[in-house]
Scaffold this active site. Structure first.
Site, PDB file in Angstrom:
ATOM      1  N   GLU A  38      13.166  44.258 -28.233  1.00 34.67           N
ATOM      2  CA  GLU A  38      12.977  44.863 -26.904  1.00 34.67           C
ATOM      3  C   GLU A  38      11.657  45.628 -26.922  1.00 34.67           C
ATOM      4  OE1 GLU A  38      15.959  47.377 -24.241  1.00 34.67           O
ATOM      5  OE2 GLU A  38      14.690  48.698 -25.434  1.00 34.67           O
ATOM      6  N   ALA A  60      10.320  60.228 -19.244  1.00 37.53           N
ATOM      7  CA  ALA A  60      11.509  59.578 -19.834  1.00 37.53           C
ATOM      8  C   ALA A  60      12.031  60.361 -21.040  1.00 37.53           C
ATOM      9  CB  ALA A  60      11.181  58.145 -20.235  1.00 37.53           C
TER      10      ALA A  60
HETATM   11  P1  GTP Z   1      20.922  49.588 -22.613  1.00 43.25           P
HETATM   12  O1  GTP Z   1      20.737  50.899 -21.868  1.00 43.25           O
HETATM   13  O2  GTP Z   1      20.203  49.617 -23.931  1.00 43.25           O
HETATM   14  O3  GTP Z   1      22.330  49.151 -22.740  1.00 43.25           O
HETATM   15  O4  GTP Z   1      20.213  48.419 -21.842  1.00 43.25           O
HETATM   16  P2  GTP Z   1      20.180  47.846 -20.362  1.00 43.25           P
HETATM   17  O5  GTP Z   1      20.678  46.451 -20.440  1.00 43.25           O
HETATM   18  O6  GTP Z   1      20.754  48.730 -19.337  1.00 43.25           O
HETATM   19  O7  GTP Z   1      18.623  47.716 -20.220  1.00 43.25           O
HETATM   20  P3  GTP Z   1      17.461  48.573 -19.597  1.00 43.25           P
HETATM   21  O8  GTP Z   1      16.302  47.633 -19.745  1.00 43.25           O
HETATM   22  O9  GTP Z   1      17.750  49.058 -18.215  1.00 43.25           O
HETATM   23  O10 GTP Z   1      17.281  49.844 -20.543  1.00 43.25           O
HETATM   24  C1  GTP Z   1      16.985  49.723 -21.891  1.00 43.25           C
HETATM   25  C2  GTP Z   1      16.383  50.990 -22.461  1.00 43.25           C
HETATM   26  O11 GTP Z   1      15.405  51.555 -21.578  1.00 43.25           O
HETATM   27  C3  GTP Z   1      17.327  52.132 -22.730  1.00 43.25           C
HETATM   28  O12 GTP Z   1      17.982  51.986 -23.965  1.00 43.25           O
HETATM   29  C4  GTP Z   1      16.361  53.345 -22.715  1.00 43.25           C
HETATM   30  O13 GTP Z   1      15.617  53.409 -23.928  1.00 43.25           O
HETATM   31  C5  GTP Z   1      15.397  52.967 -21.614  1.00 43.25           C
HETATM   32  N1  GTP Z   1      15.865  53.486 -20.307  1.00 43.25           N
HETATM   33  C6  GTP Z   1      16.415  52.771 -19.309  1.00 43.25           C
HETATM   34  N2  GTP Z   1      16.735  53.559 -18.265  1.00 43.25           N
HETATM   35  C7  GTP Z   1      16.372  54.824 -18.605  1.00 43.25           C
HETATM   36  C8  GTP Z   1      16.449  56.096 -17.942  1.00 43.25           C
HETATM   37  O14 GTP Z   1      16.926  56.233 -16.817  1.00 43.25           O
HETATM   38  N3  GTP Z   1      15.967  57.182 -18.616  1.00 43.25           N
HETATM   39  C9  GTP Z   1      15.433  57.085 -19.862  1.00 43.25           C
HETATM   40  N4  GTP Z   1      14.980  58.209 -20.445  1.00 43.25           N
HETATM   41  N5  GTP Z   1      15.347  55.898 -20.528  1.00 43.25           N
HETATM   42  C10 GTP Z   1      15.818  54.784 -19.915  1.00 43.25           C
HETATM   43 MG    MG Z   2      18.952  50.655 -25.491  1.00 42.95          MG
END
Ligand code: GTP
Ligand code: MG
Length: 220
Positions: free
Chosen positions: A156, A168
Site C-alpha cells: 500500500e 493526518a
Molecule cells: P484500512 O483502514 O487499512 O482497513 O483500509 P481501507 O480499506 O479503509 O482503506 P483506505 O485506503 O481508506 O485507508 C487506508 C489507510 O489510510 C489507513 O490505514 C490510514 O493509514 C490512512 N487513512 C485513511 N483514512 C484516514 C483518516 O481519516 N485519518 C487518518 N489519519 N488516516 C487515514
Molecule cells: Mg491500514
C-alpha cells in the site's frame, strides 16, 4: 506425554515459526524493492529539475498482532493464506511530497513501471473523506524473486504533502481509539483544519510555480 510426542510438537512449532518468518520476509523484500524504486526516481528528479519532490518516505510492516486484529474485525479466517488475501496493507510505504503536483508526478512515474501491477487507486485529494482526510492511495503488486520462484506482493502506497501528513498524523493522535461518536462541532473544526492545510498547499504551490517561471525567464 512421551518424549517422541514432545519432539513432534517442537518440530511442528519450528515449522510454523519458519512459515511465518518466510511469509513476512516476502513483504519486507517488496518494501525494499519499492524503496529502491522511489530512491531512484528521487535522485533522477533532483538531477533533472534541481529540486527534491520527496521530503521523506517511511515504510512499515504491519505487526502480526495488528494483522490478527484486522482479520478478527473483518470476520475472516485466521491463517496466513487469509492474511494474504484479506489484508492489503501488510506492507505500507508513505511518501511525503513537497507539492500536490509532485504527488501526481510520482504516482504517474510508478504507473509507468511495467513490473508494477496497479491494483487500485483511491484519490482522496480529488475526493477527500468527509472528515477532511486527503492523500493519494495506491495498491500495487511488486514482483519478488525468491529461491523457489516469483511472487507478486501487495504494497500500500500513500502519497501526500507535508500539510496533508501534518493533519493526518494529528487527527490520528487525537481520535485514535476514540470509539464514541465525535460531536458535530468537533467534526466541523477538523474539516476546517483540513481545508486550511489544503489552502496552504495551494498557496505554496502557486509560489513555487511563480518562482520557477521567474527562474526560467532569467535563465533564457
Ligand atoms: P484500512 O483502514 O487499512 O482497513 O483500509 P481501507 O480499506 O479503509 O482503506 P483506505 O485506503 O481508506 O485507508 C487506508 C489507510 O489510510 C489507513 O490505514 C490510514 O493509514 C490512512 N487513512 C485513511 N483514512 C484516514 C483518516 O481519516 N485519518 C487518518 N489519519 N488516516 C487515514
Ligand atoms: Mg491500514
Amino acid at each position: 506425554m512421551n518424549s517422541q510426542n514432545q519432539i513432534d510438537q517442537l518440530e511442528q512449532l519450528k515449522h510454523f515459526k519458519n512459515k511465518i518468518t518466510r511469509f513476512l520476509m516476502v513483504y519486507k523484500f517488496a518494501l525494499d524493492e519499492m524503496e529502491t524504486k522511489i530512491e531512484i526516481l528521487k535522485e533522477e528528479f533532483h538531477l533533472l529539475h534541481d529540486y527534491n519532490p520527496i521530503e521523506h518516505t517511511k515504510s512499515r510492516l504491519k505487526s502480526p498482532e495488528s494483522m490478527m486484529n484486522k482479520l478478527f474485525r473483518k470476520g475472516c479466517e485466521l491463517s496466513l493464506d487469509s492474511m494474504k488475501r484479506n489484508i492489503k496493507d501488510i506492507a505500507g510505504i508513505r511518501i511525503t511530497c513537497s507539492f500536490i503536483s509532485d504527488i501526481y508526478r510520482i504516482s504517474d512515474m510508478l504507473r509507468r513501471q511495467h513490473d508494477l501491477r496497479i491494483i487500485e487507486t483511491k484519490d482522496y485529494i480529488k475526493h477527500p473523506k468527509p472528515n477532511g482526510y486527503q492523500s493519494l492511495h495506491m495498491l500495487v503488486e511488486v514482483p519478488v524473486y525468491m529461491s523457489d520462484g516469483m511472487e507478486h506482493v501487495c504494497v500500500e502506497i500513500q502519497i501526500r504533502t507535508i500539510a496533508m501528513d501534518f493533519w493526518a498524523s494529528l487527527e490520528h493522535k487525537i481520535f485514535y481509539k476514540y470509539n464514541a461518536a465525535v460531536p458535530q462541532h468537533l467534526l466541523e473544526e477538523l474539516k476546517s483544519a483540513a481545508d486550511s492545510a489544503n489552502a496552504l498547499d495551494k498557496q505554496m504551490e502557486q509560489l513555487h510555480r511563480e518562482i520557477s517561471e521567474i527562474k526560467e525567464a532569467n535563465a533564457a
